[in-house]
Enzyme design. Structure first.
Site, PDB file in Angstrom:
ATOM      1  N   LYS A  52       0.842  -1.202   0.000  1.00 44.91           N
ATOM      2  CA  LYS A  52       0.000   0.000   0.000  1.00 44.91           C
ATOM      3  C   LYS A  52       0.873   1.246   0.000  1.00 44.91           C
ATOM      4  O   LYS A  52       0.590   2.223  -0.699  1.00 44.91           O
ATOM      5  CB  LYS A  52      -0.948  -0.011   1.214  1.00 44.91           C
ATOM      6  CG  LYS A  52      -2.059  -1.044   1.075  1.00 44.91           C
ATOM      7  CD  LYS A  52      -2.857  -1.262   2.352  1.00 44.91           C
ATOM      8  CE  LYS A  52      -3.806  -2.452   2.165  1.00 44.91           C
ATOM      9  NZ  LYS A  52      -4.608  -2.803   3.319  1.00 44.91           N
ATOM     10  N   GLN A  96      -5.559  -1.618   9.422  1.00 44.86           N
ATOM     11  CA  GLN A  96      -5.236  -2.920   8.815  1.00 44.86           C
ATOM     12  C   GLN A  96      -5.743  -4.050   9.703  1.00 44.86           C
ATOM     13  O   GLN A  96      -5.473  -4.076  10.906  1.00 44.86           O
ATOM     14  CB  GLN A  96      -3.715  -3.027   8.612  1.00 44.86           C
ATOM     15  CG  GLN A  96      -3.274  -4.277   7.901  1.00 44.86           C
ATOM     16  CD  GLN A  96      -3.730  -4.349   6.443  1.00 44.86           C
ATOM     17  OE1 GLN A  96      -3.864  -3.334   5.766  1.00 44.86           O
ATOM     18  NE2 GLN A  96      -3.985  -5.549   5.959  1.00 44.86           N
ATOM     19  N   ASP A 119     -11.608   2.262   3.162  1.00 51.13           N
ATOM     20  CA  ASP A 119     -11.788   0.809   3.051  1.00 51.13           C
ATOM     21  C   ASP A 119     -13.259   0.454   2.844  1.00 51.13           C
ATOM     22  O   ASP A 119     -13.579  -0.695   2.524  1.00 51.13           O
ATOM     23  CB  ASP A 119     -11.313   0.139   4.351  1.00 51.13           C
ATOM     24  CG  ASP A 119     -10.052  -0.685   4.164  1.00 51.13           C
ATOM     25  OD1 ASP A 119      -9.802  -1.126   3.036  1.00 51.13           O
ATOM     26  OD2 ASP A 119      -9.340  -0.876   5.165  1.00 51.13           O
TER      27      ASP A 119
HETATM   28  N1  GUN Z   1      -6.754  -7.156   5.775  1.00 53.72           N
HETATM   29  C1  GUN Z   1      -6.855  -7.922   4.670  1.00 53.72           C
HETATM   30  N2  GUN Z   1      -7.390  -7.209   3.670  1.00 53.72           N
HETATM   31  C2  GUN Z   1      -7.618  -5.971   4.143  1.00 53.72           C
HETATM   32  C3  GUN Z   1      -8.149  -4.794   3.567  1.00 53.72           C
HETATM   33  O1  GUN Z   1      -8.537  -4.724   2.388  1.00 53.72           O
HETATM   34  N3  GUN Z   1      -8.231  -3.727   4.389  1.00 53.72           N
HETATM   35  C4  GUN Z   1      -7.839  -3.768   5.688  1.00 53.72           C
HETATM   36  N4  GUN Z   1      -7.977  -2.674   6.423  1.00 53.72           N
HETATM   37  N5  GUN Z   1      -7.346  -4.845   6.251  1.00 53.72           N
HETATM   38  C5  GUN Z   1      -7.240  -5.937   5.470  1.00 53.72           C
END
Ligand code: GUN
Length: 287
Positions: A52, A96, A119
Site C-alpha cells: 500500500k 489494517q 476501506d
Molecule cells: N486485511 C486484509 N485485507 C484488508 C483490507 O482490504 N483492508 C484492511 N484494512 N485490512 C485488510
C-alpha cells in the site's frame, strides 16, 4: 482456453491515471494523505501495508503509518482514530486487519469517520452501498467490478455465485453484483450441495482462502472465474482458491494468482483516497 484477466496491468493503468488526478490536486495545493494503522506485527499485514505504501508513493499520495504495540488498549486505538478524524491533513484512514483479539475491530471501524473511510468498512459506508448511494466501496469488490468493466463482462441477468461471506469481500460483493443486475447466490461453510450451485454459475467469485478448492468438475464450460484467494500451497507457493491449471481449460475468463485481484485491491484503495480528498474539498458535496 480462457482469457487471462491481467489485474496487474489494469492496476498499473489505473494507478497512472490516478497519478494525473493527484498531480491536479497538488496544483491546487492539496496533497492527498492516507493514514494506515497497524496493531501488532502480523507478517501478512506487513506485506500488504508495504504494498500500500509503495502504491501511494507511485501515485503521489502522502503515506503515514502508525504502528501500535500488540498490547495497545481499545481506548488508545479509538483515541488515535479520533485524532486522525479531526486532522485536516489526513484524507483517508485505514485500520489494517487483523488486529489482536483483545480488541473489538468493529468498534474501531465504527470510530472512523465515513468521510475518510477509504476501506468502505464503516456501517455508514456499508449501509449506503446497500441502498445504492454514492459511497466508498470496499476495495476488493470494487476491483472485481472494474475488471468486469475492463473486459466487457456484462453481469446483467447472469447467475453469479460468490463463495465466502466475509465483511471485507463476500458481503459487499453481493451489493456490487446486484447493482449490475446479476442474480446472486452466496455460498459458505454451511452451504449444502455446493457443487449444484457452482455448476450452474455463469460467474464464480471465490473468496474463501482454501488452495485448489474450486476444481474443474465444479464448473460449467464458459464460466467466468474470479479468484480472490491468497493462499500458500504445500510448497509455500502463492496460490488462489481455484485449481487454475484445470479450471482454466473450461473457463472463458479467469484471474491468475498472483497478478489478478490482488493488485486491483490496492489500486482501488488509491482510487478511494483520491475520491475522499476530492469530496472533502468539494463545497457542494452531498457525500
Ligand atoms: N486485511 C486484509 N485485507 C484488508 C483490507 O482490504 N483492508 C484492511 N484494512 N485490512 C485488510
Amino acid at each position: 482456453m480462457a482469457v487471462i484477466i491481467d489485474g496487474k496491468a489494469l492496476a498499473k493503468k489505473i494507478r497512472s491515471s490516478l497519478k494525473v488526478e493527484c498531480d491536479e490536486l497538488k496544483k491546487d495545493g492539496i496533497t492527498p494523505k492516507l493514514a494506515v494503522i497497524m496493531v501488532g506485527d502480523d507478517p501478512a499485514s506487513k506485506v500488504y501495508v508495504r504494498n500500500k505504501s509503495r502504491a501511494c508513493n507511485e501515485v503521489g499520495i502522502e503515506y503515514q503509518e502508525y504502528l501500535l504495540d500488540e498490547n495497545t488498549k481499545q481506548e488508545d486505538l479509538i483515541d488515535l482514530i479520533k485524532r486522525l478524524n479531526e486532522d485536516k491533513t489526513v484524507n483517508g484512514i485505514l485500520l489494517q486487519s487483523p488486529i489482536p483479539e483483545h480488541l473489538d475491530i468493529n468498534r474501531a471501524f465504527k470510530a472512523i469517520t465515513y468521510l475518510k473511510d477509504v476501506d468502505g468498512f464503516t456501517p455508514s459506508s456499508v449501509g449506503k452501498l446497500c441502498i445504492g448511494e454514492d459511497t466508498f466501496v470496499s476495495c476488493t469488490p470494487l476491483g472485481v467490478i472494474k475488471m468486469f468493466e475492463e473486459y466487457n463482462i456484462d453481469l446483467n441477468g447472469k447467475d453469479v455465485v460468490i463463495l465466502g461471506r466475509s465483511n471485507i469481500v463476500g458481503r459487499p460483493l453481493i451489493q456490487c453484483c446486484l447493482q449490475q443486475n446479476a442474480t446472486v447466490t452466496v455460498c459458505h461453510s454451511k452451504t449444502k450441495n455446493l457443487k449444484e450451485h457452482t455448476k450452474r454459475a455463469d460467474v464464480i467469485i471465490s473468496a474463501i482462502g482454501r488452495p485448489k478448492f474450486v476444481t474443474a468438475d465444479m464448473v460449467k464450460d464458459g464460466v467466468v472465474i474470479i479468484d480472490v484467494g491468497i493462499n500458500r500451497d504445500e510448497n509455500g507457493k502463492l496460490v488462489g482458491d481455484v485449481d487454475f491449471e484445470n479450471v482454466e481449460k473450461k473457463a472463458s475468463y479467469i484471474t491468475p494468482v498472483p497478478g489478478g485481484v490482488g493488485p486491483m485491491t490496492i489500486a482501488m484503495l488509491m482510487h478511494n483516497v483520491i475520491k475522499a480528498t476530492k469530496e472533502q474539498y468539494n463545497e457542494n458535496s452531498t457525500f
